[in-house]
Write a protein that holds these residues in place. Structure first.
Motif, short mmCIF file in Angstrom:
data_model
loop_
_atom_site.label_atom_id
_atom_site.label_comp_id
_atom_site.label_asym_id
_atom_site.label_seq_id
_atom_site.Cartn_x
_atom_site.Cartn_y
_atom_site.Cartn_z
N ILE A 97 3.16 24.72 2.51
CA ILE A 97 1.80 24.57 1.98
C ILE A 97 1.57 23.12 1.55
O ILE A 97 0.54 22.52 1.86
N LYS A 98 2.55 22.53 0.85
CA LYS A 98 2.43 21.13 0.43
C LYS A 98 2.32 20.20 1.63
O LYS A 98 1.69 19.14 1.56
N ASN A 99 2.95 20.60 2.72
CA ASN A 99 2.90 19.79 3.94
C ASN A 99 1.59 19.93 4.69
O ASN A 99 1.39 19.31 5.73
N GLY A 100 0.69 20.80 4.17
CA GLY A 100 -0.65 20.92 4.76
C GLY A 100 -0.86 22.10 5.67
O GLY A 100 -1.91 22.20 6.32
N LYS A 101 0.09 23.01 5.71
CA LYS A 101 -0.04 24.14 6.64
C LYS A 101 -0.84 25.30 6.04
O LYS A 101 -0.78 25.55 4.83
N ASP A 102 -1.58 26.00 6.89
CA ASP A 102 -2.25 27.23 6.49
C ASP A 102 -1.21 28.34 6.41
O ASP A 102 -0.10 28.23 6.97
N ILE A 103 -1.56 29.42 5.73
CA ILE A 103 -0.62 30.54 5.58
C ILE A 103 -1.25 31.83 6.09
O ILE A 103 -2.39 32.17 5.73
N ARG A 104 -0.50 32.55 6.93
CA ARG A 104 -0.96 33.84 7.42
C ARG A 104 -0.28 34.95 6.61
O ARG A 104 0.94 35.02 6.53
N LEU A 105 -1.08 35.80 6.00
CA LEU A 105 -0.57 36.86 5.15
C LEU A 105 -0.07 38.05 5.98
O LEU A 105 -0.27 38.10 7.20
N ASP A 106 0.55 39.00 5.29
CA ASP A 106 1.09 40.18 5.98
C ASP A 106 0.01 40.98 6.68
O ASP A 106 0.27 41.64 7.70
N ASP A 107 -1.23 40.96 6.15
CA ASP A 107 -2.31 41.71 6.79
C ASP A 107 -3.01 40.89 7.87
O ASP A 107 -4.10 41.24 8.31
N ASN A 108 -2.40 39.79 8.26
CA ASN A 108 -2.87 38.90 9.33
C ASN A 108 -4.04 38.00 8.91
O ASN A 108 -4.60 37.29 9.74
N LYS A 109 -4.38 38.02 7.65
CA LYS A 109 -5.45 37.14 7.17
C LYS A 109 -4.90 35.71 7.05
O LYS A 109 -3.82 35.49 6.52
N LYS A 119 0.83 -1.20 0.00
CA LYS A 119 0.00 0.00 0.00
C LYS A 119 0.87 1.26 0.00
O LYS A 119 1.78 1.39 0.82
N GLU A 120 0.58 2.14 -0.95
CA GLU A 120 1.22 3.45 -0.93
C GLU A 120 0.67 4.27 0.23
O GLU A 120 -0.50 4.13 0.60
N LYS A 121 1.50 5.14 0.78
CA LYS A 121 1.02 6.10 1.77
C LYS A 121 0.63 7.39 1.06
O LYS A 121 1.16 7.69 -0.02
N PRO A 122 -0.32 8.13 1.62
CA PRO A 122 -0.74 9.37 0.96
C PRO A 122 0.44 10.30 0.73
O PRO A 122 1.31 10.47 1.60
N GLY A 123 0.48 10.91 -0.44
CA GLY A 123 1.55 11.84 -0.76
C GLY A 123 1.25 13.24 -0.27
O GLY A 123 0.21 13.50 0.37
N LEU A 124 2.15 14.15 -0.57
CA LEU A 124 1.94 15.55 -0.20
C LEU A 124 0.79 16.14 -1.01
O LEU A 124 0.50 15.70 -2.12
N ARG A 125 0.16 17.14 -0.44
CA ARG A 125 -0.87 17.86 -1.19
C ARG A 125 -0.21 18.59 -2.36
O ARG A 125 0.96 18.94 -2.30
N GLN A 126 -0.96 18.79 -3.41
CA GLN A 126 -0.42 19.43 -4.61
C GLN A 126 -0.71 20.93 -4.59
O GLN A 126 -1.84 21.35 -4.35
N LEU A 127 0.32 21.70 -4.85
CA LEU A 127 0.23 23.15 -4.77
C LEU A 127 -0.66 23.71 -5.88
O LEU A 127 -0.51 23.37 -7.04
N ASN A 128 -1.58 24.59 -5.49
CA ASN A 128 -2.38 25.35 -6.44
C ASN A 128 -1.63 26.65 -6.71
O ASN A 128 -1.77 27.64 -5.98
N VAL A 129 -0.80 26.62 -7.73
CA VAL A 129 0.10 27.76 -8.00
C VAL A 129 -0.70 29.03 -8.25
O VAL A 129 -0.32 30.12 -7.77
N ALA A 130 -1.79 28.93 -8.97
CA ALA A 130 -2.60 30.12 -9.28
C ALA A 130 -3.12 30.76 -8.00
O ALA A 130 -3.11 32.00 -7.85
N ALA A 131 -3.56 29.94 -7.05
CA ALA A 131 -4.06 30.48 -5.78
C ALA A 131 -2.94 31.12 -4.98
O ALA A 131 -3.12 32.19 -4.36
N ALA A 132 -1.78 30.49 -4.97
CA ALA A 132 -0.64 31.04 -4.24
C ALA A 132 -0.22 32.39 -4.82
O ALA A 132 0.10 33.33 -4.08
N GLU A 133 -0.25 32.48 -6.15
CA GLU A 133 0.12 33.75 -6.79
C GLU A 133 -0.95 34.80 -6.56
O GLU A 133 -0.64 36.00 -6.43
#
Length: 301
Positions: free
Chosen positions: A176-188, A150-164
């Motif tokens: 992001i690929k490791n599953g972490k949320d991102i806090r922007l400079d405006d604290n969002k 059995k394969e183990k689940p891989g990393l999430r795939q980056l949505n480059v358009a959303a990141a940009e």
């Protein structure tokens, strides 16, 4: 994930038919499953690199499933192997192999590590960051296991358009690929689900040979992508199956249907039959997605 059939016929080898051995390529591993007589010749013919084989899984101690192992282990020595070789198989495999090495005064010059199996229950026998291997207890004339890869689940795939879109610096892409949320400079806080796609569904492969028909394996192989199941006999010789602790093509198909597998590959054919196409025809009366193993055949899973 690829499967290379080196041999898939029962009992004695013939000029064009080899006993059981196959190579599963999964997540950068090259796993050898069973090692019947002539396996190393088949490895050469199919251009499989010996140096990539680090783990060998032996289902049981009948000759047509492991008599090729002493020769392969010796060839590794002659080729100057240095990396460890792991052998998983029933208790007794270490004694059988080391006796031959002792009598021939040909001990390996590389670490030869045995993992002897005795449990009648399914157990995890190999695991790393990408794949796991568990036993599938089978019913045969001697202690026998199948194997579930059995394969183990891989990393999430980056949505480059959303990141940009959020102008996220590339230095955060791995997080992001490791599953972490991102806090922007405006604290969002941008949820990870907005920045990634689900990874590909992990694939799985079950090897079940040799065995009598038994529904006890169904929960262990439920929903696997591909099932290799022995089909030694056709219905015309079905009376031989329980006597020899083997299965028919229809019985293999019944297991595939009950377990809701994606694809069934039949193998371990008795050489008494002139055409293996008959196995496929019989199995398809119960389960639709059936393929036939054959020596030298490769499946892209």
């Amino acid at each position: 994930m690829k499967l290379n059939i080196l041999g898939c016929y029962a009992a004695t080898p013939r000029s064009l038919n080899n006993p059981t051995a196959q190579v599963l390529e999964i997540k950068n591993h090259l796993f050898l499953i069973d090692c019947g007589e002539g396996t190393q010749v088949q490895l050469r013919k199919n251009k499989v690199r010996f140096s990539r084989i680090n783990h060998i899984f032996i289902s049981h101690l009948h000759g047509d499933h492991f008599f090729g192992l002493p020769g392969l282990v010796s060839t590794f020595r002659l080729l100057g192997r240095k990396t460890p070789l792991h052998v998983y198989g029933p208790k007794g495999i270490k004694e059988a192999l080391t006796l031959l090495l002792k009598l021939g005064d040909s001990w390996t010059n590389y670490p030869l590590l045995f993992h002897e199996l005795t449990s009648s229950d399914s157990e995890l026998i190999f695991e790393d960051d990408t794949v796991s291997v568990s036993t599938i207890p089978l019913q045969h004339r001697v202690y026998t296991n199948g194997f579930l890869f059995k394969e183990k689940p891989g990393l999430r795939q980056l949505n480059v358009a959303a990141a940009e879109k959020y102008r996220i610096d590339r230095c955060y892409y791995q997080n992001i690929k490791n599953g972490k949320d991102i806090r922007l400079d405006d604290n969002k806080l941008v949820p990870n689900a907005e920045l990634t796609f689900d990874p590909p569904k992990p694939k799985s492969y079950a090897f079940c040979s040799d065995t009598a028909y038994t529904t006890s394996i169904v929960p262990l192989i439920k929903d696997v992508d591909v099932l290799y199941h022995e089909a030694t006999f056709l219905e015309t010789e079905k009376d031989l199956a329980p006597k020899t602790k083997h299965a028919t093509a229809k019985e293999a198909a019944s297991i595939a249907k009950a377990a809701n597998v994606g694809k069934l590959i039949l193998g371990h054919f008795s050489t008494r039959y002139k055409s293996i196409e008959l196995f496929k025809e019989e199995a398809e009366t119960i389960f639709s997605n059936v393929a036939l193993a054959d020596d030298g055949k490769e499946f892209d899973l």
